[in-house]
Design an enzyme around this catalytic site. Structure first.
Site, mmCIF file in Angstrom:
data_model
loop_
_atom_site.group_PDB
_atom_site.id
_atom_site.type_symbol
_atom_site.label_atom_id
_atom_site.label_comp_id
_atom_site.label_asym_id
_atom_site.label_seq_id
_atom_site.Cartn_x
_atom_site.Cartn_y
_atom_site.Cartn_z
ATOM 1 N N GLU A 1 10.466 6.042 -2.895
ATOM 2 C CA GLU A 1 10.107 7.329 -3.484
ATOM 3 C C GLU A 1 11.017 7.671 -4.659
ATOM 4 O O GLU A 1 10.574 8.228 -5.667
ATOM 5 C CB GLU A 1 10.167 8.417 -2.418
ATOM 6 C CG GLU A 1 9.088 8.253 -1.354
ATOM 7 C CD GLU A 1 9.221 9.271 -0.239
ATOM 8 O OE1 GLU A 1 8.283 10.066 -0.060
ATOM 9 O OE2 GLU A 1 10.258 9.266 0.452
ATOM 10 N N GLU B 1 7.100 5.158 6.725
ATOM 11 C CA GLU B 1 7.311 6.360 7.535
ATOM 12 C C GLU B 1 6.305 6.498 8.672
ATOM 13 O O GLU B 1 6.629 7.002 9.748
ATOM 14 C CB GLU B 1 7.265 7.607 6.635
ATOM 15 C CG GLU B 1 8.513 7.831 5.794
ATOM 16 C CD GLU B 1 8.528 7.028 4.509
ATOM 17 O OE1 GLU B 1 9.442 7.251 3.694
ATOM 18 O OE2 GLU B 1 7.629 6.178 4.311
#
Length: 269
Positions: free
Chosen positions: A123, A143
Protein backbone atom coordinates in the site's frame (compact mmCIF):
# COMPACT_ATOMS: atom_id res chain seq x y z
CA UNK A 1 11.97 13.41 15.94
CA UNK A 2 13.82 13.43 12.62
CA UNK A 3 17.25 13.62 14.19
CA UNK A 4 16.45 10.95 16.80
CA UNK A 5 14.76 8.50 14.41
CA UNK A 6 15.44 4.87 15.22
CA UNK A 7 13.07 3.17 12.78
CA UNK A 8 13.75 5.25 9.67
CA UNK A 9 16.97 6.54 8.16
CA UNK A 10 16.62 9.98 6.59
CA UNK A 11 19.10 12.12 4.73
CA UNK A 12 19.01 14.85 2.11
CA UNK A 13 21.57 15.64 -0.56
CA UNK A 14 21.58 17.14 -4.04
CA UNK A 15 17.84 17.91 -4.02
CA UNK A 16 16.93 14.32 -3.06
CA UNK A 17 15.42 13.04 0.19
CA UNK A 18 16.47 9.46 0.96
CA UNK A 19 14.05 7.68 3.28
CA UNK A 20 14.84 4.12 4.36
CA UNK A 21 12.58 1.92 6.47
CA UNK A 22 15.21 0.52 8.81
CA UNK A 23 13.96 -2.63 10.54
CA UNK A 24 15.53 -5.32 8.35
CA UNK A 25 15.42 -7.86 11.17
CA UNK A 26 11.60 -7.90 10.85
CA UNK A 27 11.52 -7.27 7.09
CA UNK A 28 10.85 -3.57 7.71
CA UNK A 29 7.49 -4.19 9.36
CA UNK A 30 5.92 -0.87 10.33
CA UNK A 31 5.08 -0.25 13.98
CA UNK A 32 3.54 2.87 15.48
CA UNK A 33 6.95 4.39 16.20
CA UNK A 34 7.96 4.02 12.56
CA UNK A 35 4.74 5.70 11.42
CA UNK A 36 5.39 8.56 13.86
CA UNK A 37 8.89 9.07 12.46
CA UNK A 38 7.65 8.89 8.88
CA UNK A 39 5.00 11.54 9.57
CA UNK A 40 7.67 14.03 10.67
CA UNK A 41 9.82 13.13 7.66
CA UNK A 42 7.03 13.71 5.13
CA UNK A 43 6.35 17.09 6.76
CA UNK A 44 9.99 18.00 6.25
CA UNK A 45 10.08 16.76 2.65
CA UNK A 46 7.12 18.94 1.75
CA UNK A 47 8.35 22.06 3.54
CA UNK A 48 11.95 22.00 2.28
CA UNK A 49 11.97 23.69 -1.13
CA UNK A 50 15.46 22.36 -1.79
CA UNK A 51 14.04 18.82 -1.90
CA UNK A 52 12.67 17.97 -5.34
CA UNK A 53 12.39 14.17 -5.18
CA UNK A 54 11.99 11.62 -2.40
CA UNK A 55 13.17 8.00 -2.62
CA UNK A 56 11.53 5.51 -0.28
CA UNK A 57 13.33 2.20 0.27
CA UNK A 58 13.57 -0.68 2.70
CA UNK A 59 16.78 -1.68 4.44
CA UNK A 60 18.35 -5.02 3.62
CA UNK A 61 17.96 -7.26 0.60
CA UNK A 62 14.82 -9.16 1.55
CA UNK A 63 12.00 -6.66 1.79
CA UNK A 64 10.74 -3.19 1.01
CA UNK A 65 8.24 -3.76 3.82
CA UNK A 66 5.92 -6.57 4.88
CA UNK A 67 3.43 -4.05 6.23
CA UNK A 68 1.91 -3.75 9.67
CA UNK A 69 3.93 -5.09 12.59
CA UNK A 70 1.59 -7.93 13.50
CA UNK A 71 3.39 -8.67 16.78
CA UNK A 72 2.66 -5.14 17.92
CA UNK A 73 -0.91 -5.44 16.64
CA UNK A 74 -1.36 -8.67 18.59
CA UNK A 75 -0.01 -7.08 21.78
CA UNK A 76 -2.33 -4.10 21.43
CA UNK A 77 -5.31 -6.37 20.80
CA UNK A 78 -4.48 -8.55 23.80
CA UNK A 79 -4.00 -5.55 26.08
CA UNK A 80 -7.44 -4.24 25.12
CA UNK A 81 -6.05 -0.72 25.08
CA UNK A 82 -7.74 2.35 23.67
CA UNK A 83 -5.77 1.94 20.43
CA UNK A 84 -8.43 1.53 17.72
CA UNK A 85 -8.63 -1.68 15.74
CA UNK A 86 -7.27 -1.23 12.23
CA UNK A 87 -9.73 -0.16 9.56
CA UNK A 88 -9.73 2.26 6.64
CA UNK A 89 -7.37 5.16 7.22
CA UNK A 90 -5.17 6.14 10.13
CA UNK A 91 -6.75 9.30 11.50
CA UNK A 92 -5.95 9.67 15.18
CA UNK A 93 -2.97 7.33 15.01
CA UNK A 94 0.76 8.22 15.07
CA UNK A 95 2.09 9.62 11.81
CA UNK A 96 -1.25 10.80 10.44
CA UNK A 97 -1.62 11.79 7.74
CA UNK A 98 0.53 8.92 6.56
CA UNK A 99 1.82 8.86 2.99
CA UNK A 100 -1.15 6.71 1.99
CA UNK A 101 -3.46 9.57 3.03
CA UNK A 102 -1.19 12.54 2.31
CA UNK A 103 -3.08 13.57 -0.81
CA UNK A 104 -1.48 17.00 -1.19
CA UNK A 105 2.19 15.97 -1.03
CA UNK A 106 3.56 17.89 -4.00
CA UNK A 107 6.99 16.27 -4.41
CA UNK A 108 7.32 13.10 -6.50
CA UNK A 109 8.11 9.96 -4.51
CA UNK A 110 9.90 6.93 -5.95
CA UNK A 111 9.46 3.56 -4.27
CA UNK A 112 12.65 1.50 -4.55
CA UNK A 113 11.35 -2.04 -4.06
CA UNK A 114 13.65 -5.02 -3.55
CA UNK A 115 12.03 -8.15 -2.19
CA UNK A 116 8.72 -8.35 -0.36
CA UNK A 117 6.19 -5.52 -0.61
CA UNK A 118 3.28 -7.02 1.28
CA UNK A 119 0.19 -5.62 2.97
CA UNK A 120 0.88 -2.11 4.17
CA UNK A 121 4.23 -2.22 2.41
CA UNK A 122 2.50 -2.71 -0.92
CA UNK A 123 0.00 0.00 0.00
CA UNK A 124 2.89 2.35 0.75
CA UNK A 125 4.42 1.62 -2.66
CA UNK A 126 1.06 2.12 -4.39
CA UNK A 127 0.90 5.59 -2.81
CA UNK A 128 4.21 6.55 -4.45
CA UNK A 129 4.34 8.18 -7.88
CA UNK A 130 6.81 5.72 -9.39
CA UNK A 131 7.84 2.19 -8.45
CA UNK A 132 11.19 0.79 -9.53
CA UNK A 133 11.55 -2.87 -8.57
CA UNK A 134 14.11 -5.64 -8.66
CA UNK A 135 13.12 -8.77 -10.53
CA UNK A 136 12.99 -10.73 -7.26
CA UNK A 137 10.30 -8.47 -5.81
CA UNK A 138 6.80 -9.71 -5.02
CA UNK A 139 3.68 -7.75 -4.15
CA UNK A 140 0.53 -8.81 -2.31
CA UNK A 141 -2.34 -7.67 -0.12
CA UNK A 142 -2.83 -10.76 2.09
CA UNK A 143 -5.10 -9.08 4.66
CA UNK A 144 -8.10 -11.24 3.73
CA UNK A 145 -6.19 -14.27 5.05
CA UNK A 146 -5.66 -12.57 8.41
CA UNK A 147 -9.18 -11.34 9.07
CA UNK A 148 -8.09 -7.81 8.19
CA UNK A 149 -8.68 -5.40 5.31
CA UNK A 150 -6.16 -3.43 3.20
CA UNK A 151 -7.15 -0.22 4.94
CA UNK A 152 -4.19 1.97 3.96
CA UNK A 153 -5.57 2.50 0.48
CA UNK A 154 -4.91 -0.89 -1.07
CA UNK A 155 -8.59 -1.66 -1.59
CA UNK A 156 -8.99 1.71 -3.32
CA UNK A 157 -5.73 2.21 -5.20
CA UNK A 158 -5.36 -1.30 -6.60
CA UNK A 159 -8.83 -1.08 -8.17
CA UNK A 160 -7.80 2.21 -9.77
CA UNK A 161 -4.45 0.97 -11.02
CA UNK A 162 -5.57 -2.43 -12.37
CA UNK A 163 -8.61 -3.62 -14.31
CA UNK A 164 -11.36 -4.20 -11.74
CA UNK A 165 -11.63 -7.98 -12.16
CA UNK A 166 -7.86 -8.37 -11.87
CA UNK A 167 -7.74 -6.17 -8.76
CA UNK A 168 -10.64 -8.04 -7.16
CA UNK A 169 -8.87 -11.33 -7.78
CA UNK A 170 -5.80 -10.21 -5.88
CA UNK A 171 -7.72 -8.41 -3.13
CA UNK A 172 -10.15 -11.24 -2.38
CA UNK A 173 -7.56 -14.03 -2.44
CA UNK A 174 -4.36 -12.40 -1.22
CA UNK A 175 -2.48 -13.92 -4.14
CA UNK A 176 1.04 -12.67 -4.86
CA UNK A 177 2.06 -10.62 -7.89
CA UNK A 178 5.58 -11.23 -9.15
CA UNK A 179 7.63 -8.34 -10.54
CA UNK A 180 7.18 -9.35 -14.18
CA UNK A 181 3.40 -9.48 -13.80
CA UNK A 182 3.38 -6.14 -11.99
CA UNK A 183 5.32 -4.61 -14.88
CA UNK A 184 2.98 -6.16 -17.44
CA UNK A 185 -0.02 -4.59 -15.70
CA UNK A 186 1.73 -1.22 -15.36
CA UNK A 187 1.85 -1.33 -11.55
CA UNK A 188 5.58 -0.60 -11.67
CA UNK A 189 7.63 1.60 -13.97
CA UNK A 190 10.65 -0.62 -14.46
CA UNK A 191 12.01 -3.99 -13.32
CA UNK A 192 15.74 -4.69 -13.27
CA UNK A 193 18.13 -7.20 -11.67
CA UNK A 194 19.00 -6.35 -8.04
CA UNK A 195 22.52 -5.24 -8.96
CA UNK A 196 21.09 -2.62 -11.30
CA UNK A 197 18.36 -1.32 -9.01
CA UNK A 198 20.22 1.64 -7.54
CA UNK A 199 21.46 2.77 -10.94
CA UNK A 200 17.94 2.55 -12.36
CA UNK A 201 16.49 4.55 -9.46
CA UNK A 202 19.31 7.06 -9.92
CA UNK A 203 18.50 7.46 -13.62
CA UNK A 204 14.83 8.18 -12.89
CA UNK A 205 15.83 10.56 -10.10
CA UNK A 206 18.20 12.44 -12.39
CA UNK A 207 15.46 12.88 -14.99
CA UNK A 208 13.05 14.19 -12.36
CA UNK A 209 15.57 16.67 -10.99
CA UNK A 210 16.39 17.99 -14.46
CA UNK A 211 12.77 19.04 -14.90
CA UNK A 212 11.56 22.38 -13.62
CA UNK A 213 10.59 21.78 -9.97
CA UNK A 214 7.41 23.84 -10.17
CA UNK A 215 6.39 22.07 -13.38
CA UNK A 216 6.86 18.70 -11.68
CA UNK A 217 4.72 19.77 -8.74
CA UNK A 218 2.06 21.34 -10.97
CA UNK A 219 1.79 18.24 -13.16
CA UNK A 220 1.59 15.88 -10.17
CA UNK A 221 -1.17 17.94 -8.57
CA UNK A 222 -3.14 18.28 -11.80
CA UNK A 223 -3.00 14.56 -12.59
CA UNK A 224 -4.00 13.36 -9.13
CA UNK A 225 -6.74 15.94 -8.61
CA UNK A 226 -8.29 15.53 -12.04
CA UNK A 227 -8.20 11.75 -12.41
CA UNK A 228 -11.85 11.35 -11.41
CA UNK A 229 -13.09 14.63 -12.93
CA UNK A 230 -14.99 14.93 -16.19
CA UNK A 231 -12.50 16.13 -18.80
CA UNK A 232 -14.22 19.48 -19.26
CA UNK A 233 -14.04 20.15 -15.52
CA UNK A 234 -10.38 19.17 -15.42
CA UNK A 235 -9.56 21.92 -17.91
CA UNK A 236 -11.33 24.61 -15.88
CA UNK A 237 -10.33 23.61 -12.35
CA UNK A 238 -7.86 25.74 -10.40
CA UNK A 239 -4.60 24.05 -9.43
CA UNK A 240 -2.50 25.67 -6.72
CA UNK A 241 0.89 24.63 -8.05
CA UNK A 242 0.01 25.53 -11.62
CA UNK A 243 -0.92 29.03 -10.45
CA UNK A 244 2.52 29.31 -8.87
CA UNK A 245 4.33 27.84 -11.89
CA UNK A 246 2.73 30.08 -14.48
CA UNK A 247 3.77 33.18 -12.52
CA UNK A 248 7.27 31.91 -11.76
CA UNK A 249 10.69 32.80 -13.13
CA UNK A 250 11.04 29.22 -14.31
CA UNK A 251 8.12 29.56 -16.72
CA UNK A 252 10.28 32.08 -18.61
CA UNK A 253 13.67 30.51 -17.91
CA UNK A 254 12.98 27.21 -19.66
CA UNK A 255 12.07 28.78 -23.00
CA UNK A 256 14.85 31.35 -22.70
CA UNK A 257 17.45 28.65 -22.04
CA UNK A 258 16.19 26.63 -25.00
CA UNK A 259 16.55 29.61 -27.34
CA UNK A 260 20.01 30.38 -25.96
CA UNK A 261 21.06 26.73 -26.33
CA UNK A 262 22.10 26.32 -22.70
CA UNK A 263 20.90 24.25 -19.75
CA UNK A 264 18.15 25.97 -17.76
CA UNK A 265 18.88 27.22 -14.25
CA UNK A 266 15.78 26.50 -12.20
CA UNK A 267 14.99 28.67 -9.20
CA UNK A 268 11.81 26.93 -8.06
CA UNK A 269 10.32 30.41 -7.62
Amino acid sequence: MIGDATRVRYEKRDHVAYITLDRPEVLNAMDLRMHEELGAIWDDVESDDDVRVAILAGAGERAFSVGQDLKERSRLDAADTDTPKSTFGSRGLPGWPRLTERFTLSKPVIARVDGYALGGGFELALACDLIIASDRSVFALPEVRLGLIPGAGGAFRLARQLPQKVAMGYLLTGRWIDAATALWFGLVNEVVPPNRLDQCVGDWTKDLIEGAPLSVRAIKEAVLRSVDMPLQQAFTATYRWEERRRRSRDAVEGVKAFMEKRPPVWSGR
